[in-house]
Every structure is written in structure tokens, then in C-alpha cells.
Design a protein around this motif. Structure first.
Motif, PDB file in Angstrom:
ATOM      1  N   GLY A 102     -80.750 111.800  13.199  1.00  0.00           N
ATOM      2  CA  GLY A 102     -81.737 111.262  12.435  1.00  0.00           C
ATOM      3  C   GLY A 102     -81.707 109.827  12.749  1.00  0.00           C
ATOM      4  O   GLY A 102     -80.669 109.049  13.004  1.00  0.00           O
ATOM      5  N   PHE A 103     -83.120 109.469  13.233  1.00  0.00           N
ATOM      6  CA  PHE A 103     -82.983 107.931  13.383  1.00  0.00           C
ATOM      7  C   PHE A 103     -84.066 107.210  12.588  1.00  0.00           C
ATOM      8  O   PHE A 103     -85.034 107.699  11.965  1.00  0.00           O
ATOM      9  CB  PHE A 103     -83.970 107.970  14.871  1.00  0.00           C
ATOM     10  CG  PHE A 103     -82.978 108.778  15.938  1.00  0.00           C
ATOM     11  CD1 PHE A 103     -82.138 107.914  16.859  1.00  0.00           C
ATOM     12  CD2 PHE A 103     -83.194 109.986  16.441  1.00  0.00           C
ATOM     13  CE1 PHE A 103     -81.459 108.420  17.815  1.00  0.00           C
ATOM     14  CE2 PHE A 103     -82.735 110.347  17.439  1.00  0.00           C
ATOM     15  CZ  PHE A 103     -81.724 109.768  18.139  1.00  0.00           C
ATOM     16  N   VAL A 104     -83.494 105.782  12.394  1.00  0.00           N
ATOM     17  CA  VAL A 104     -84.343 104.822  11.704  1.00  0.00           C
ATOM     18  C   VAL A 104     -84.353 103.796  12.621  1.00  0.00           C
ATOM     19  O   VAL A 104     -83.259 103.133  13.042  1.00  0.00           O
ATOM     20  CB  VAL A 104     -83.920 104.633  10.065  1.00  0.00           C
ATOM     21  CG1 VAL A 104     -84.463 103.524   9.644  1.00  0.00           C
ATOM     22  CG2 VAL A 104     -83.449 105.828   9.632  1.00  0.00           C
ATOM     23  N   PHE A 105     -85.542 103.041  13.048  1.00  0.00           N
ATOM     24  CA  PHE A 105     -85.850 101.951  13.853  1.00  0.00           C
ATOM     25  C   PHE A 105     -86.524 100.738  13.160  1.00  0.00           C
ATOM     26  O   PHE A 105     -86.789 101.034  12.036  1.00  0.00           O
ATOM     27  CB  PHE A 105     -86.870 102.511  14.914  1.00  0.00           C
ATOM     28  CG  PHE A 105     -86.039 103.396  16.032  1.00  0.00           C
ATOM     29  CD1 PHE A 105     -85.059 103.376  16.684  1.00  0.00           C
ATOM     30  CD2 PHE A 105     -86.596 104.877  15.839  1.00  0.00           C
ATOM     31  CE1 PHE A 105     -84.824 104.201  17.681  1.00  0.00           C
ATOM     32  CE2 PHE A 105     -85.934 105.904  16.868  1.00  0.00           C
ATOM     33  CZ  PHE A 105     -85.015 105.661  17.445  1.00  0.00           C
ATOM     34  N   GLN A 106     -86.170  99.732  13.972  1.00  0.00           N
ATOM     35  CA  GLN A 106     -86.820  98.515  13.293  1.00  0.00           C
ATOM     36  C   GLN A 106     -88.415  98.809  13.290  1.00  0.00           C
ATOM     37  O   GLN A 106     -88.903  98.089  12.005  1.00  0.00           O
ATOM     38  CB  GLN A 106     -86.295  97.375  13.963  1.00  0.00           C
ATOM     39  CG  GLN A 106     -87.164  96.013  13.810  1.00  0.00           C
ATOM     40  CD  GLN A 106     -86.494  94.829  14.662  1.00  0.00           C
ATOM     41  OE1 GLN A 106     -85.661  94.853  15.313  1.00  0.00           O
ATOM     42  NE2 GLN A 106     -87.290  93.725  14.541  1.00  0.00           N
ATOM     43  N   ALA A 107     -88.969  99.317  14.306  1.00  0.00           N
ATOM     44  CA  ALA A 107     -90.432  99.425  14.004  1.00  0.00           C
ATOM     45  C   ALA A 107     -90.390 100.888  13.579  1.00  0.00           C
ATOM     46  O   ALA A 107     -89.719 101.671  14.025  1.00  0.00           O
ATOM     47  CB  ALA A 107     -91.016  99.549  15.535  1.00  0.00           C
ATOM     48  N   VAL A 166     -89.939 105.864   4.306  1.00  0.00           N
ATOM     49  CA  VAL A 166     -90.652 107.107   4.730  1.00  0.00           C
ATOM     50  C   VAL A 166     -90.005 107.293   6.014  1.00  0.00           C
ATOM     51  O   VAL A 166     -89.918 108.521   6.437  1.00  0.00           O
ATOM     52  CB  VAL A 166     -92.340 106.712   5.038  1.00  0.00           C
ATOM     53  CG1 VAL A 166     -92.878 107.981   5.845  1.00  0.00           C
ATOM     54  CG2 VAL A 166     -93.136 106.662   3.787  1.00  0.00           C
ATOM     55  N   ALA A 167     -89.716 106.371   6.869  1.00  0.00           N
ATOM     56  CA  ALA A 167     -88.944 106.888   8.214  1.00  0.00           C
ATOM     57  C   ALA A 167     -87.824 107.112   7.779  1.00  0.00           C
ATOM     58  O   ALA A 167     -87.130 108.191   8.583  1.00  0.00           O
ATOM     59  CB  ALA A 167     -88.946 105.257   9.064  1.00  0.00           C
ATOM     60  N   ILE A 168     -87.001 106.647   6.843  1.00  0.00           N
ATOM     61  CA  ILE A 168     -85.532 107.303   6.433  1.00  0.00           C
ATOM     62  C   ILE A 168     -85.880 108.491   5.855  1.00  0.00           C
ATOM     63  O   ILE A 168     -85.177 109.636   6.288  1.00  0.00           O
ATOM     64  CB  ILE A 168     -85.318 106.419   5.273  1.00  0.00           C
ATOM     65  CG1 ILE A 168     -84.813 104.910   5.883  1.00  0.00           C
ATOM     66  CG2 ILE A 168     -83.712 106.994   4.723  1.00  0.00           C
ATOM     67  CD1 ILE A 168     -84.378 103.934   4.810  1.00  0.00           C
ATOM     68  N   ALA A 169     -86.803 108.841   5.131  1.00  0.00           N
ATOM     69  CA  ALA A 169     -87.352 110.281   4.635  1.00  0.00           C
ATOM     70  C   ALA A 169     -87.450 111.227   5.926  1.00  0.00           C
ATOM     71  O   ALA A 169     -86.914 112.309   5.749  1.00  0.00           O
ATOM     72  CB  ALA A 169     -88.422 110.033   3.668  1.00  0.00           C
ATOM     73  N   ARG A 170     -88.156 110.756   6.885  1.00  0.00           N
ATOM     74  CA  ARG A 170     -88.421 111.579   8.103  1.00  0.00           C
ATOM     75  C   ARG A 170     -87.061 111.920   8.683  1.00  0.00           C
ATOM     76  O   ARG A 170     -86.748 113.251   9.205  1.00  0.00           O
ATOM     77  CB  ARG A 170     -89.255 110.817   8.928  1.00  0.00           C
ATOM     78  CG  ARG A 170     -89.511 111.464  10.359  1.00  0.00           C
ATOM     79  CD  ARG A 170     -90.431 110.579  11.306  1.00  0.00           C
ATOM     80  NE  ARG A 170     -89.743 109.310  11.214  1.00  0.00           N
ATOM     81  CZ  ARG A 170     -90.255 108.371  11.859  1.00  0.00           C
ATOM     82  NH1 ARG A 170     -91.651 108.398  12.419  1.00  0.00           N
ATOM     83  NH2 ARG A 170     -89.682 107.083  12.218  1.00  0.00           N
ATOM     84  N   ALA A 171     -86.041 111.011   8.545  1.00  0.00           N
ATOM     85  CA  ALA A 171     -85.013 111.182   9.177  1.00  0.00           C
ATOM     86  C   ALA A 171     -84.063 112.200   8.457  1.00  0.00           C
ATOM     87  O   ALA A 171     -83.260 113.167   9.009  1.00  0.00           O
ATOM     88  CB  ALA A 171     -84.033 109.731   9.475  1.00  0.00           C
ATOM     89  N   LEU A 172     -84.092 112.163   7.261  1.00  0.00           N
ATOM     90  CA  LEU A 172     -83.224 112.814   6.491  1.00  0.00           C
ATOM     91  C   LEU A 172     -83.706 114.471   6.216  1.00  0.00           C
ATOM     92  O   LEU A 172     -83.282 115.202   6.111  1.00  0.00           O
ATOM     93  CB  LEU A 172     -83.524 112.371   4.810  1.00  0.00           C
ATOM     94  CG  LEU A 172     -82.843 110.994   4.726  1.00  0.00           C
ATOM     95  CD1 LEU A 172     -83.029 110.470   3.150  1.00  0.00           C
ATOM     96  CD2 LEU A 172     -81.295 111.186   5.073  1.00  0.00           C
ATOM     97  N   ALA A 173     -85.114 114.511   6.463  1.00  0.00           N
ATOM     98  CA  ALA A 173     -85.697 115.792   6.566  1.00  0.00           C
ATOM     99  C   ALA A 173     -84.816 116.586   7.484  1.00  0.00           C
ATOM    100  O   ALA A 173     -85.018 117.924   7.290  1.00  0.00           O
ATOM    101  CB  ALA A 173     -87.201 115.848   6.477  1.00  0.00           C
TER     102      ALA A 173
END
Length: 242
Positions: A102-107, A166-173
Motif C-alpha cells: 500500500g502507498f501513501v504519498f505526499q501528494a 482517504v489516501a491511507i484508506a485507499r492503501a488499507l483497502a
């Protein structure tokens, strides 16, 4: 009289290795050749929270691309969950990346015209997850990051901290075995940054394996273990956490 032998303490088994780098290198052609990553050795075990800190140009971003299977090493070995992924063909590399990382980016990289729920669901589209299951996982992930009530909003209506959640949720999903975060608080103010870091603390407490790339010493101190990139090499940070 029979005297019972003292009980021996049984050591706890070591946690499984998620990431194992052995002499990993990445060079880029040029005059002179650029050696961005130089013989990196690193082990990250299941449930660990590791931060990789270093100044701009130290090789952090290149190492992140290698860990995330966005790039191939020039030499050395990378094992992910025990599988040698150092030289996988693109199709297999993409499948492993989508199912295990899973990825979480600055942008935040969110689609501004789609709902929060759609943004999270889209992350599972290429994994072949059925639509109903994608929705269930997305709702569960949004609830985990405290944004279930925002699922029908669009990202443009959210604060920076909410977008990162939201980006973290996307990675966790995607239910990854490894969550990679690249400067996850770089676009956030102090209050929102604190909220995101507290969420990482909670995810770590739940057993998620995290590797956070950052130039910010205060962000890196949240991790259990800190390593530093210097001129493409990795070294431990010896001072204790405050």
C-alpha cells in the motif's frame, strides 16, 4: 521428596520477515554514473514501524521506488514475504505490488471529481476484487480512518488532513502486508500532520507493517526503529527515541 525442576522460559518466536534487502543497489547511467542506492541491507519484520530518514538527494526516494516495486534494482536481492522480487517481469511485479503493498504519498493522488468511496474502491479494481467486496472493503477502510461519514463527498471538499486519510484508506483497502509512506505529512499543517501520525500509531498498534520515508526528524521519531540514508547507504540511528 521430589523437587520439581524450574520451568524454563520459552523465548517468543521471531516475527516473520516481510522485507529483506541484501546488498541492494541502484545506479543510473550518465557521465559520471549515479549510484543512488549502494549495497543496502535491511530487514523489516511483520508489525514493525520503521522510518527511513535523510536529506534530499540521499537516495530515500530511489529506495522507496525499489521497495514499492516501482523500479528494479541494478544489483542485490529484494525478498518480499519470502519471494525474491528483484527481477520479476512487469506483469508479475504489478500483481505483487497491487496485492501486497500500500502507498501513501505526499501528494494525495485522488481523483477530484469522484467520491471518496469511489477513490478508495478504484484501488482494488485491478486486483480483480468483485465490486460488492470492493465496496465493503472501502467502507471498512474509511471507517478505520474515521471518514465513513465523508464517503459521498469529493476530495475537493475535504481538508488536507482528510484527503491524506482517504489516501491511507485507499492503501488499507487492498489489505497490504507492507504500507509505504513517502513524506506523508509534507503537505499538511501541524494539526493535520499530528492527526495522520496518530493514525499511523494506531495502525502500527493493530499490527500493520509500516515503512515511512521522511526528511523530518520529528516524523521519523514516531517509529520503533529509525535508519538513515546517507549518500545511498543505510545506517542505523543510534540515539534513543524521545
Amino acid at each position: 521428596m521430589i523437587i520439581a525442576a524450574p520451568e524454563r522460559e520459552i523465548p517468543a518466536p521471531e516475527r516473520e520477515i516481510v522485507v529483506e534487502l541484501d546488498g541492494l543497489t541502484r545506479s543510473f547511467p550518465g557521465s559520471p554514473e549515479v549510484h543512488a542506492v549502494r549495497g543496502v541491507d535491511l530487514i523489516i519484520r511483520s508489525g514493525e514501524y520503521v522510518s527511513i530518514v535523510g536529506p534530499s538527494g540521499s537516495g530515500k526516494s530511489t529506495l522507496l521506488h525499489l521497495l514499492g516495486l516501482l523500479d528494479l534494482p541494478s544489483g542485490g536481492t529484494y525478498r518480499l514475504d519470502g519471494e525474491d522480487v528483484s527481477a520479476l517481469p512487469e506483469r508479475r511485479r504489478s500483481a505483487v505490488r497491487g496485492s501486497r503493498i500500500g502507498f501513501v504519498f505526499q501528494a494525495f493522488h485522488l481523483l477530484p471529481s469522484r467520491t471518496v468511496l469511489d477513490n478508495v474502491m478504484l484501488s482494488m479494481l485491478y486486483q480483480g476484487v468483485p465490486r460488492r467486496q470492493r465496496r465493503e472493503r472501502a467502507v471498512e477502510a474509511l471507517d478505520r480512518v474515521g471518514l465513513d461519514h465523508r464517503r459521498e463527498f469529493t476530495p475537493r471538499t475535504l481538508s488536507g488532513g482528510e484527503r491524506q486519510r482517504v489516501a491511507i484508506a485507499r492503501a488499507l483497502a487492498g489489505r497490504p502486508s507492507l504500507l509505504l509512506a513517502d513524506e506523508p505529512t509534507g503537505n499538511l499543517d501541524r494539526a493535520n500532520a499530528s492527526g495522520v501520525l496518530e493514525l499511523f500509531d494506531d495502525l502500527h498498534a493493530d499490527g500493520l507493517t509500516l515503512a515511512v520515508i521522511t526528511h523530518d526528524d520529528q516524523v521519523s521519531r514516531r517509529a520503533d526503529r529509525r535508519v538513515r540514508m546517507i549518500d545511498g547507504r543505510l545506517e542505523p540511528v543510534l540515539e534513543e527515541r524521545s
